[in-house]
Write a protein that holds these residues in place. Structure first.
Motif, PDB file in Angstrom:
ATOM      1  N   GLU A  54       0.834  -1.211   0.000  1.00  0.00           N
ATOM      2  CA  GLU A  54       0.000   0.000   0.000  1.00  0.00           C
ATOM      3  C   GLU A  54       0.865   1.255   0.000  1.00  0.00           C
ATOM      4  O   GLU A  54       0.564   2.223  -0.707  1.00  0.00           O
ATOM      5  CB  GLU A  54      -0.915  -0.019   1.225  1.00  0.00           C
ATOM      6  CG  GLU A  54      -2.001  -1.078   1.162  1.00  0.00           C
ATOM      7  CD  GLU A  54      -2.822  -1.176   2.428  1.00  0.00           C
ATOM      8  OE1 GLU A  54      -3.905  -1.790   2.387  1.00  0.00           O
ATOM      9  OE2 GLU A  54      -2.374  -0.654   3.479  1.00  0.00           O
ATOM     10  N   TYR A  55       1.935   1.229   0.767  1.00  0.00           N
ATOM     11  CA  TYR A  55       2.819   2.396   0.835  1.00  0.00           C
ATOM     12  C   TYR A  55       3.484   2.653  -0.516  1.00  0.00           C
ATOM     13  O   TYR A  55       3.514   3.794  -0.994  1.00  0.00           O
ATOM     14  CB  TYR A  55       3.877   2.190   1.917  1.00  0.00           C
ATOM     15  CG  TYR A  55       4.750   3.409   2.125  1.00  0.00           C
ATOM     16  CD1 TYR A  55       4.408   4.372   3.067  1.00  0.00           C
ATOM     17  CD2 TYR A  55       5.899   3.611   1.361  1.00  0.00           C
ATOM     18  CE1 TYR A  55       5.190   5.517   3.251  1.00  0.00           C
ATOM     19  CE2 TYR A  55       6.688   4.749   1.532  1.00  0.00           C
ATOM     20  CZ  TYR A  55       6.328   5.690   2.474  1.00  0.00           C
ATOM     21  OH  TYR A  55       7.107   6.810   2.641  1.00  0.00           O
ATOM     22  N   LEU A  56       4.011   1.584  -1.120  1.00  0.00           N
ATOM     23  CA  LEU A  56       4.710   1.735  -2.403  1.00  0.00           C
ATOM     24  C   LEU A  56       3.758   2.174  -3.506  1.00  0.00           C
ATOM     25  O   LEU A  56       4.107   3.018  -4.342  1.00  0.00           O
ATOM     26  CB  LEU A  56       5.414   0.436  -2.780  1.00  0.00           C
ATOM     27  CG  LEU A  56       6.599   0.041  -1.891  1.00  0.00           C
ATOM     28  CD1 LEU A  56       7.109  -1.341  -2.273  1.00  0.00           C
ATOM     29  CD2 LEU A  56       7.720   1.066  -1.988  1.00  0.00           C
ATOM     30  N   ALA A  57       2.558   1.607  -3.510  1.00  0.00           N
ATOM     31  CA  ALA A  57       1.578   1.990  -4.532  1.00  0.00           C
ATOM     32  C   ALA A  57       1.248   3.475  -4.453  1.00  0.00           C
ATOM     33  O   ALA A  57       1.156   4.175  -5.465  1.00  0.00           O
ATOM     34  CB  ALA A  57       0.307   1.150  -4.367  1.00  0.00           C
ATOM     35  N   LYS A  58       1.106   3.976  -3.226  1.00  0.00           N
ATOM     36  CA  LYS A  58       0.808   5.395  -3.038  1.00  0.00           C
ATOM     37  C   LYS A  58       2.013   6.268  -3.389  1.00  0.00           C
ATOM     38  O   LYS A  58       1.876   7.301  -4.066  1.00  0.00           O
ATOM     39  CB  LYS A  58       0.390   5.632  -1.590  1.00  0.00           C
ATOM     40  CG  LYS A  58      -0.048   7.064  -1.308  1.00  0.00           C
ATOM     41  CD  LYS A  58      -0.541   7.215   0.124  1.00  0.00           C
ATOM     42  CE  LYS A  58      -0.992   8.656   0.390  1.00  0.00           C
ATOM     43  NZ  LYS A  58      -1.475   8.801   1.802  1.00  0.00           N
ATOM     44  N   ALA A  59       3.202   5.839  -2.958  1.00  0.00           N
ATOM     45  CA  ALA A  59       4.415   6.630  -3.214  1.00  0.00           C
ATOM     46  C   ALA A  59       4.732   6.729  -4.700  1.00  0.00           C
ATOM     47  O   ALA A  59       5.276   7.729  -5.171  1.00  0.00           O
ATOM     48  CB  ALA A  59       5.591   6.016  -2.467  1.00  0.00           C
ATOM     49  N   GLY A  88       4.714   2.212 -12.038  1.00  0.00           N
ATOM     50  CA  GLY A  88       6.157   2.014 -11.966  1.00  0.00           C
ATOM     51  C   GLY A  88       6.552   0.554 -11.938  1.00  0.00           C
ATOM     52  O   GLY A  88       5.705  -0.340 -12.059  1.00  0.00           O
ATOM     53  N   ASN A  89       7.848   0.309 -11.816  1.00  0.00           N
ATOM     54  CA  ASN A  89       8.417  -1.038 -11.784  1.00  0.00           C
ATOM     55  C   ASN A  89       8.960  -1.358 -10.397  1.00  0.00           C
ATOM     56  O   ASN A  89       9.712  -0.562  -9.817  1.00  0.00           O
ATOM     57  CB  ASN A  89       9.556  -1.171 -12.800  1.00  0.00           C
ATOM     58  CG  ASN A  89       9.078  -1.067 -14.228  1.00  0.00           C
ATOM     59  OD1 ASN A  89       7.927  -1.378 -14.545  1.00  0.00           O
ATOM     60  ND2 ASN A  89       9.952  -0.615 -15.119  1.00  0.00           N
ATOM     61  N   ILE A  90       8.589  -2.541  -9.895  1.00  0.00           N
ATOM     62  CA  ILE A  90       9.021  -2.974  -8.566  1.00  0.00           C
ATOM     63  C   ILE A  90       9.689  -4.343  -8.674  1.00  0.00           C
ATOM     64  O   ILE A  90       9.268  -5.194  -9.463  1.00  0.00           O
ATOM     65  CB  ILE A  90       7.820  -3.074  -7.592  1.00  0.00           C
ATOM     66  CG1 ILE A  90       7.240  -1.692  -7.316  1.00  0.00           C
ATOM     67  CG2 ILE A  90       8.232  -3.728  -6.276  1.00  0.00           C
ATOM     68  CD1 ILE A  90       6.021  -1.722  -6.412  1.00  0.00           C
ATOM     69  N   HIS A 119      -3.537  -2.294  -8.753  1.00  0.00           N
ATOM     70  CA  HIS A 119      -2.755  -1.239  -9.406  1.00  0.00           C
ATOM     71  C   HIS A 119      -2.085  -1.813 -10.663  1.00  0.00           C
ATOM     72  O   HIS A 119      -0.891  -2.112 -10.671  1.00  0.00           O
ATOM     73  CB  HIS A 119      -1.705  -0.684  -8.439  1.00  0.00           C
ATOM     74  CG  HIS A 119      -2.284  -0.133  -7.177  1.00  0.00           C
ATOM     75  ND1 HIS A 119      -2.813   1.142  -7.088  1.00  0.00           N
ATOM     76  CD2 HIS A 119      -2.461  -0.692  -5.955  1.00  0.00           C
ATOM     77  CE1 HIS A 119      -3.261   1.346  -5.865  1.00  0.00           C
ATOM     78  NE2 HIS A 119      -3.056   0.262  -5.154  1.00  0.00           N
ATOM     79  N   PRO A 120      -2.855  -1.951 -11.731  1.00  0.00           N
ATOM     80  CA  PRO A 120      -2.354  -2.618 -12.942  1.00  0.00           C
ATOM     81  C   PRO A 120      -1.189  -1.897 -13.626  1.00  0.00           C
ATOM     82  O   PRO A 120      -0.468  -2.506 -14.423  1.00  0.00           O
ATOM     83  CB  PRO A 120      -3.583  -2.652 -13.865  1.00  0.00           C
ATOM     84  CG  PRO A 120      -4.493  -1.573 -13.343  1.00  0.00           C
ATOM     85  CD  PRO A 120      -4.264  -1.531 -11.871  1.00  0.00           C
ATOM     86  N   ASP A 121      -0.979  -0.622 -13.303  1.00  0.00           N
ATOM     87  CA  ASP A 121       0.131   0.111 -13.909  1.00  0.00           C
ATOM     88  C   ASP A 121       1.439  -0.044 -13.129  1.00  0.00           C
ATOM     89  O   ASP A 121       2.460   0.526 -13.521  1.00  0.00           O
ATOM     90  CB  ASP A 121      -0.226   1.597 -14.035  1.00  0.00           C
ATOM     91  CG  ASP A 121      -1.316   1.843 -15.064  1.00  0.00           C
ATOM     92  OD1 ASP A 121      -1.411   1.036 -16.021  1.00  0.00           O
ATOM     93  OD2 ASP A 121      -2.083   2.809 -14.907  1.00  0.00           O
ATOM     94  N   ILE A 122       1.389  -0.787 -12.042  1.00  0.00           N
ATOM     95  CA  ILE A 122       2.620  -1.147 -11.332  1.00  0.00           C
ATOM     96  C   ILE A 122       2.989  -2.571 -11.734  1.00  0.00           C
ATOM     97  O   ILE A 122       2.187  -3.492 -11.611  1.00  0.00           O
ATOM     98  CB  ILE A 122       2.456  -1.056  -9.805  1.00  0.00           C
ATOM     99  CG1 ILE A 122       2.220   0.389  -9.385  1.00  0.00           C
ATOM    100  CG2 ILE A 122       3.701  -1.609  -9.098  1.00  0.00           C
ATOM    101  CD1 ILE A 122       2.037   0.584  -7.894  1.00  0.00           C
ATOM    102  N   LYS A 123       4.208  -2.742 -12.216  1.00  0.00           N
ATOM    103  CA  LYS A 123       4.660  -4.050 -12.671  1.00  0.00           C
ATOM    104  C   LYS A 123       5.660  -4.640 -11.687  1.00  0.00           C
ATOM    105  O   LYS A 123       6.689  -4.021 -11.394  1.00  0.00           O
ATOM    106  CB  LYS A 123       5.303  -3.941 -14.062  1.00  0.00           C
ATOM    107  CG  LYS A 123       5.659  -5.288 -14.670  1.00  0.00           C
ATOM    108  CD  LYS A 123       6.187  -5.132 -16.094  1.00  0.00           C
ATOM    109  CE  LYS A 123       6.509  -6.492 -16.699  1.00  0.00           C
ATOM    110  NZ  LYS A 123       7.047  -6.359 -18.075  1.00  0.00           N
ATOM    111  N   LEU A 124       5.342  -5.836 -11.172  1.00  0.00           N
ATOM    112  CA  LEU A 124       6.290  -6.565 -10.336  1.00  0.00           C
ATOM    113  C   LEU A 124       7.193  -7.366 -11.275  1.00  0.00           C
ATOM    114  O   LEU A 124       6.787  -8.383 -11.832  1.00  0.00           O
ATOM    115  CB  LEU A 124       5.555  -7.491  -9.361  1.00  0.00           C
ATOM    116  CG  LEU A 124       6.427  -8.328  -8.421  1.00  0.00           C
ATOM    117  CD1 LEU A 124       7.278  -7.438  -7.521  1.00  0.00           C
ATOM    118  CD2 LEU A 124       5.567  -9.267  -7.574  1.00  0.00           C
ATOM    119  N   LEU A 125       8.409  -6.891 -11.456  1.00  0.00           N
ATOM    120  CA  LEU A 125       9.307  -7.480 -12.452  1.00  0.00           C
ATOM    121  C   LEU A 125       9.773  -8.882 -12.064  1.00  0.00           C
ATOM    122  O   LEU A 125       9.899  -9.756 -12.916  1.00  0.00           O
ATOM    123  CB  LEU A 125      10.527  -6.568 -12.645  1.00  0.00           C
ATOM    124  CG  LEU A 125      10.238  -5.144 -13.117  1.00  0.00           C
ATOM    125  CD1 LEU A 125      11.515  -4.319 -13.113  1.00  0.00           C
ATOM    126  CD2 LEU A 125       9.611  -5.160 -14.509  1.00  0.00           C
TER     127      LEU A 125
END
Length: 322
Positions: A149-154, A159-161, A186-192
């Protein structure tokens, strides 16, 4: 025999029966408690060892009918052997175990329980819960959910994680599942990628080196343990990468909390609590319940919360090894 003699004999017999019953009850409530934990291979388990030995010291002083034996193991096979030693040589009637691994220790623990030993499992759960009487842990779902939750908000949802997991255990699965559940929103955040760093800074350093070689753009790192975060930071520094904005560790190690307080590293912006003191709590709860002939609830969960610069002083324990 006179009536008076018969009454006296009956009174003596009843007293003897009561004394015997009382003796059996006292014996039943004498607790010979074995504690099986991982050795201090990194700072979190150093904290586990510290708090387990502190529990032994405090509880044996407080309770005459209690004996506590603490065993530390550097791997799952050694811990399995120690369980047999605790059972046959130490003759424990109660066990508090922090399993080195979940699957490898499930059968050995089940064998101990089958001998009539009361079993409390701590933190790294077993793959079959019928092998335990009670479970005490931090909130592993929150441990995975809060960083996500913190990373998604930040990152403003984009972005890429990359992620670094711990040793393969039930709690590692719980954390990763909770993290993924948030990221699905959060579909625009990609867990690489998400590889095991084994809660070890050297292993994490190697995993992060691999990530830095393979991925040219990384916005944030979830290193699910503060020791792993140390390895991650070292790899980032050596590679001189400037794209990474956040490294989120976990468990509230004192060095990481102090970094938050001082604001010394812009990559370290938050953490999540997960104190090794829960081993002390688990031993205390188990010992005191068994001394009374009682059982613990099937599950006791100690909350995990977000640590930021604003509340970090509440989680800073400079005298602890962790």
């Amino acid at each position: 025999m006179t009536i008076r003699s018969r009454l006296l004999a009956a009174t003596i017999a009843a007293s003897a029966t009561l004394a015997a019953a009382t003796g059996v009850q006292a014996q039943a409530n004498e607790v010979n408690l074995g504690v099986a934990i991982p050795a201090a291979t990194h700072s979190f388990t150093a904290g586990i060892v510290f708090w387990a030995n502190q529990a032994k010291k405090d509880l044996e002083k407080a309770h005459k009918g209690l004996k506590v034996t603490v065993k530390t193991a550097s791997g799952a096979p050694e811990q399995a052997n120690q369980l047999q030693d605790l059972l046959t040589a130490t003759k424990i009637n109660t066990l508090v175990i922090f399993p080195f691994e979940s699957a490898a220790l499930t059968k050995p623990v089940a064998q101990v329980k089958a001998k009539g030993v009361y079993v409390t499992v701590v933190d790294r759960g077993l793959t079959d819960t019928s092998a335990q009487d009670a479970y005490v842990s931090g909130d592993n779902t929150a441990f995975g959910r809060i960083p996500a939750e913190y990373l998604a908000k930040a990152l403003n949802g984009k972005g890429n994680i990359v992620a670094l997991r711990g040793i393969p255990t039930t709690i590692d699965n719980e954390r990763m599942e909770a993290f993924n559940a948030v990221m699905k929103k959060h579909p625009d955040i990609k867990l690489l990628d998400a590889k095991h760093g084994n809660w070890n800074r050297d292993d994490a350093f190697k995993v992060m080196q691999d990530y830095l070689t393979r991925f040219k753009q990384i916005d944030a790192v979830w290193a699910a343990d503060d020791d792993m975060a140390v390895g991650v930071l070292k790899a980032i520094e050596q590679a001189k990468r400037k794209d990474i904005r956040i490294v989120f560790g976990g468990a509230g190690a004192k060095d990481m909390v102090k970094t938050l307080i001082d604001g010394k590293n812009p990559l370290i912006q938050a953490n999540v609590s997960y104190s090794p003191k829960f081993i002390y709590d688990a031993i205390k709860l188990t010992a005191e319940a068994r001394l009374k002939g009682e059982k613990l609830p099937a599950s006791t969960i100690i909350p995990s919360v977000l640590i930021t610069k604003e509340n970090a002083k509440q989680f800073y324990f400079p005298d602890s090894p962790f």
